[in-house]
Each structure stands twice: as C-alpha cells, then as structure tokens.
Design an enzyme around this catalytic site. Structure first.
Site, PDB file in Angstrom:
ATOM      1  N   PHE A 122       0.874  -1.187   0.000  1.00 29.30           N
ATOM      2  CA  PHE A 122       0.000   0.000   0.000  1.00 29.30           C
ATOM      3  C   PHE A 122       0.901   1.224   0.000  1.00 29.30           C
ATOM      4  O   PHE A 122       1.664   1.424   0.954  1.00 29.30           O
ATOM      5  CB  PHE A 122      -0.850  -0.065   1.273  1.00 29.30           C
ATOM      6  CG  PHE A 122      -1.879   1.012   1.451  1.00 29.30           C
ATOM      7  CD1 PHE A 122      -3.029   1.021   0.673  1.00 29.30           C
ATOM      8  CD2 PHE A 122      -1.725   1.983   2.434  1.00 29.30           C
ATOM      9  CE1 PHE A 122      -4.014   1.984   0.883  1.00 29.30           C
ATOM     10  CE2 PHE A 122      -2.709   2.949   2.650  1.00 29.30           C
ATOM     11  CZ  PHE A 122      -3.853   2.944   1.866  1.00 29.30           C
ATOM     12  N   GLU A 126       4.353   9.510   2.172  1.00 34.66           N
ATOM     13  CA  GLU A 126       5.452  10.138   1.431  1.00 34.66           C
ATOM     14  C   GLU A 126       6.354  10.866   2.419  1.00 34.66           C
ATOM     15  O   GLU A 126       5.968  11.083   3.577  1.00 34.66           O
ATOM     16  CB  GLU A 126       4.874  11.157   0.438  1.00 34.66           C
ATOM     17  CG  GLU A 126       3.977  10.513  -0.592  1.00 34.66           C
ATOM     18  CD  GLU A 126       3.456  11.509  -1.625  1.00 34.66           C
ATOM     19  OE1 GLU A 126       3.751  12.729  -1.512  1.00 34.66           O
ATOM     20  OE2 GLU A 126       2.758  11.051  -2.542  1.00 34.66           O
ATOM     21  N   PRO A 127       7.533  11.300   1.949  1.00 33.11           N
ATOM     22  CA  PRO A 127       8.420  12.031   2.860  1.00 33.11           C
ATOM     23  C   PRO A 127       7.710  13.232   3.516  1.00 33.11           C
ATOM     24  O   PRO A 127       7.915  13.507   4.689  1.00 33.11           O
ATOM     25  CB  PRO A 127       9.556  12.489   1.949  1.00 33.11           C
ATOM     26  CG  PRO A 127       9.593  11.471   0.857  1.00 33.11           C
ATOM     27  CD  PRO A 127       8.176  11.025   0.652  1.00 33.11           C
ATOM     28  N   ALA A 129       4.217  13.666   3.469  1.00 28.74           N
ATOM     29  CA  ALA A 129       2.786  13.406   3.704  1.00 28.74           C
ATOM     30  C   ALA A 129       2.628  12.110   4.485  1.00 28.74           C
ATOM     31  O   ALA A 129       2.659  11.020   3.922  1.00 28.74           O
ATOM     32  CB  ALA A 129       2.024  13.317   2.383  1.00 28.74           C
ATOM     33  N   GLY A 130       2.515  12.248   5.819  1.00 28.02           N
ATOM     34  CA  GLY A 130       2.317  11.085   6.686  1.00 28.02           C
ATOM     35  C   GLY A 130       0.898  11.111   7.208  1.00 28.02           C
ATOM     36  O   GLY A 130      -0.030  10.657   6.539  1.00 28.02           O
ATOM     37  N   THR A 157       5.678  -0.896   3.528  1.00 29.85           N
ATOM     38  CA  THR A 157       5.853  -2.270   4.026  1.00 29.85           C
ATOM     39  C   THR A 157       5.736  -3.269   2.877  1.00 29.85           C
ATOM     40  O   THR A 157       4.821  -3.182   2.057  1.00 29.85           O
ATOM     41  CB  THR A 157       4.789  -2.575   5.099  1.00 29.85           C
ATOM     42  OG1 THR A 157       4.917  -1.601   6.136  1.00 29.85           O
ATOM     43  CG2 THR A 157       4.974  -3.973   5.693  1.00 29.85           C
ATOM     44  N   ILE A 338       8.411  -6.911  34.790  1.00 27.31           N
ATOM     45  CA  ILE A 338       8.285  -8.166  35.550  1.00 27.31           C
ATOM     46  C   ILE A 338       9.515  -9.040  35.319  1.00 27.31           C
ATOM     47  O   ILE A 338      10.017  -9.692  36.237  1.00 27.31           O
ATOM     48  CB  ILE A 338       6.972  -8.892  35.165  1.00 27.31           C
ATOM     49  CG1 ILE A 338       5.780  -8.100  35.724  1.00 27.31           C
ATOM     50  CG2 ILE A 338       6.949 -10.339  35.680  1.00 27.31           C
ATOM     51  CD1 ILE A 338       4.422  -8.534  35.227  1.00 27.31           C
ATOM     52  N   GLU A 364      -0.325   2.858  10.268  1.00 30.62           N
ATOM     53  CA  GLU A 364      -1.752   2.778   9.898  1.00 30.62           C
ATOM     54  C   GLU A 364      -2.593   3.788  10.689  1.00 30.62           C
ATOM     55  O   GLU A 364      -3.704   3.504  11.103  1.00 30.62           O
ATOM     56  CB  GLU A 364      -2.276   1.336  10.017  1.00 30.62           C
ATOM     57  CG  GLU A 364      -1.498   0.402   9.086  1.00 30.62           C
ATOM     58  CD  GLU A 364      -2.250  -0.830   8.644  1.00 30.62           C
ATOM     59  OE1 GLU A 364      -3.480  -0.835   8.696  1.00 30.62           O
ATOM     60  OE2 GLU A 364      -1.575  -1.780   8.226  1.00 30.62           O
ATOM     61  N   THR A 366      -1.534   7.161  13.418  1.00 21.26           N
ATOM     62  CA  THR A 366      -1.029   7.300  14.790  1.00 21.26           C
ATOM     63  C   THR A 366      -2.194   7.393  15.784  1.00 21.26           C
ATOM     64  O   THR A 366      -3.342   7.654  15.396  1.00 21.26           O
ATOM     65  CB  THR A 366      -0.210   8.597  14.943  1.00 21.26           C
ATOM     66  OG1 THR A 366      -1.084   9.701  14.634  1.00 21.26           O
ATOM     67  CG2 THR A 366       1.000   8.626  14.024  1.00 21.26           C
TER      68      THR A 366
END
Ligand code: COS
Length: 384
Positions: A122, A126-127, A129-130, A157, A338, A364, A366
C-alpha cells in the site's frame, strides 16, 4: 459474524498449531537474520493466509471481519513480523481492489493475491505526507492511454517483495486536497520504479520497509482503481478503516503473548524466598494488563461484529486501533518490568516484543490521528 463455527475452528486450530510449532521456534532466528525462512513463507501460502480476505469466487477464504479478527488474535501469539508478511496482501494492499476495483481488475489481480503468488503493498505515505495523507505530492498525469507517475513513497511495508502497489497519487494537481487523489494498481516491474534500500528499523526484523520511487513511470489508464479519478483518498480511508480493526486484533494477540510470558516468568522466578508472582506489586501489574487486554479484546470483536452487520464503524475502528495499540505498549512495558534485569537482555525475547509493538501506536494512523477521527465523528454526529 461467524458463518460456520466448525470451519472457523478448523482454521484456527491450524493457525494455532502453525504458530506454536513453526513460528515461535523461528522467532530468534528471524530476528537475527532479518529474513523469514522460505519454507515458512511457502507454508503460509499453502495454508491460505494470503487469501483470508479475498472473495471466494477469486480463490480466497472471504473471512468476515469477526473471523479475520479471530485469525489475527491467533497470529498475534508470535512475533508481529510474521503477520506483516501477508498483512499488506490481505489488508491495505488488496482491499482497495476488493472494495472499489473494476470486475476486470478483480479478475486479474485477486486470484494471484489469494495464493500469495503476488504480494501487494500500500503506497500512500510520502516524505512530506504522513498523517496529512491528503497532502500527498506524487503525481499521475494523464498522457493518452497512460498516466505518468512521479514521486516518492516512504516506509512502504513489503515493497521489496511486492508484485503490485496500491498507489495513491494526485491526478489533478489543481486540487491539492483529497479530491485530487486517485488510486492505481501499479505492477512493480513497470519501468520507472526503483525500490530504495531496506530501512533499518527499531524492531519487527523480518518485516521489510523501503522507499518506492516513481520516475516517469507510465501506468496504463486501465490500472486506475474503479476507472474513476478523484476517488483514491476515499478508497484509502475505507481500506485504513478496516485495517484499524485488524491491527487492533493483532495488538490484543501480541499483548496476550507478552502477558503469558510475563506470568510464566513471574511463577518461575524466585526472590526473597518465593516466586515473584506472589508479590502483590507484581500481581498488580499482571492484573492491570489482564483487564486491559480483556477490554481491548471485547472492543475489537464488538467492532468487527458491528462491521459485519453493515453498521458504520468509523469511530469504533479508530477506538480499537487507539486503545489496543496503547494497551499493547503498556502491557509490553509491564512485561519487561516483571522480567526485571532479564527483561533488558535479548536472550529472553521480551525486549524484542517491546521494540516490535512500539510500531503499533504509529503505523496505519497514529494514536493522535485516531483521536482526531473519533472526536470529529462525535462532533459531526452531535451537530448534524
Ligand atoms: N470512509 C470513507 N470515506 C472517508 C473516510 C472513511 N473512513 N474518512 C474520510 N473519508 C472521506 C470523507 O468523507 C471526505 O470525502 P468528501 O469530501 O466527499 O466528504 C474525504 O474522504 C476527505 O476526508 P477528510 O476531509 O476527513 O480528510 P482530511 O484531509 O481532513 O484527513 C484524516 C482526514 C486525518 C483522518 C486522514 O488524513 C488520515 O486518516 N490520516 C492518517 C493516514 C494514515 O493512516 N496513514 C498511515 C500510513 S498508511 S499505512
């Protein structure tokens, strides 16, 4: 909606066994080599994992959202990189074609996607445009019976393995908003496409991301999804909305795995003459995690069922992605705590999960984007 419990249980049994016997033992190797062994990939294809969401007429299993959620809960019981290998093909990479593709596009691409012969990626981010996806700058300019694509897509991905990209590009540069964006199916071997070098990431080794660079790449006009310009942003949003429930389910699965590992460790590990599981401060961590995992599991399955009933679940899907990914981060943190000193050491594996799950709060959409979607929908509903 579960169509046939027997068939689903048979599939879940197979997935659970595969996870337990093949994937869990391979976790450390995959993390070391950054590669999923070829025989595991082949078995995933044979099991039909690449075709979970493809309609039956095209060779897939056509799982409902609830069924898909159940499979993701099972897949979450191991390193998330395994899910990622087929995740873009069953999710964001193929669903644009399933939702909005023409009959010809579906007939051509869905059968090889269902078998895993073809991997889908998909390509939206872009650099520059997140989160602000509608501001993307990659252009696809009509030239005769082709579109000429120029631009760079980032953190894509499975791009090194992809056979096709679901590409979002601007067909109308006069409209710099969502309306100027169209979606395409672009074959990865089209001249003018270069895949960048694999990104070095914090975690999820075995899952690969890279830039995809388009330089005067001529894409046939027949590859425009649905044959209509200006619909690409909506296609992307629909795909992401469904993906948010899918990711929510994976977050729950991985949280369950970390909780189980932490519980087992707490039972075995003795300090001050007794298992640390008997100390109330450790119990508090286990209890908080358990309640949050349960809450997220209920949310994910409820949203999935509602979606299967045809309800609008835009708000619920974002709630799932936000709550389940944040919950997963908290569970990871408590699990490392733990484990104590061992939690910081790679040989115990829990620090790997801690790094792996950090991505869930980012990709996908934030957490902050989910908050915006949820709040906007609430205000819109209340003022309608
Ligand atoms: N389903 C269908 N259509 C949707 C939709 C959805 N879930 N969400 C939005 N749309 C439509 C809107 O209805 C609108 O269409 P109209 O103009 O015809 O009304 C169009 O898409 C634009 O929507 P909006 O005005 O809300 O767009 P914005 O630019 O304000 O952006 C956010 C909205 C921030 C929510 C969007 O950019 C987003 O989701 N960003 C995150 C992207 C992301 O998840 N990236 C992850 C990397 S890709 S794996």
């Amino acid at each position: 909606m579960i169509r046939d419990p027997e068939t689903l249980n048979a599939l879940l049994d197979t997935v659970n066994r595969f996870v337990r016997e093949r994937l869990v033992p391979a976790e450390a190797l995959v993390s070391e080599t950054d590669e999923i062994p070829a025989d595991i990939v082949r078995e995933m294809k044979e099991m039909g994992l690449f075709g979970l969401t493809v309609p039956e007429e095209f060779g897939g299993l056509a799982l409902t959202m609830e069924e898909e959620g159940e499979v993701m809960l099972a897949m979450g019981q191991t390193s998330p990189c395994f899910r990622s290998l087929f995740g873009t093909t069953v999710g964001i990479g193929s669903q644009g074609i399933v939702f909005d593709g023409t009959p010809e596009q579906k007939a051509k691409y869905l059968p090889p996607l269902a078998t895993g012969e073809l991997i889908a990626s998909f390509a939206l981010t872009e650099p520059e445009a997140g989160s602000d996806a509608a501001s993307l700058r990659t252009t696809a300019i009509r030239d005769g019976d082709h579109y000429v694509v120029n631009g760079t897509k980032r953190f894509i991905t499975n791009s090194p393995q992809a056979g096709i990209f679901t590409l979002m590009a601007r067909t109308n540069p006069a409209d710099m908003g969502a309306g100027g964006v169209s979606a395409f199916i672009v074959e990865a071997d089209t001249p003018g496409i270069t895949i960048g070098k694999k990104d070095k990431k914090m975690g999820q080794r075995g899952a690969h991301t890279a830039d995809v660079i388009f330089e005067n790449c001529r894409v046939p006009a027949s590859q425009l999804i649905g044959g209509k310009e200006g619909q690409g942003f909506k296609t992307a949003m629909k795909v992401l909305e469904k993906g948010r429930i899918h990711i929510g389910a994976i977050c729950v699965g991985v949280a369950e795995r970390m909780q189980r590992d932490a519980l087992n460790y707490a039972i075995e590990r003795k300090q001050f003459g007794q298992p640390i599981a008997e100390f109330q401060l450790v119990q508090a961590m286990l209890a908080d995690s358990q309640a949050e995992i349960y809450a997220a599991r209920c949310m994910v399955l409820d949203a999935a069922r509602r979606r299967d009933l045809g309800q609008n679940v835009a708000t619920e899907a974002s709630c799932c992605k936000m709550f389940a990914s944040e919950m997963c981060g908290r569970v990871a943190d408590r699990a490392v705590q733990i484990f104590g000193g061992a939690g910081y050491m790679s040989e115990y594996g829990i620090e790997r999960f801690y790094r792996d799950v950090r991505l869930f709060r980012i990709y996908e959409g934030t957490t902050q984007i989910q908050q915006i979607v949820i709040a906007r929908n609430l205000v819109r509903e209340a003022t309608r």
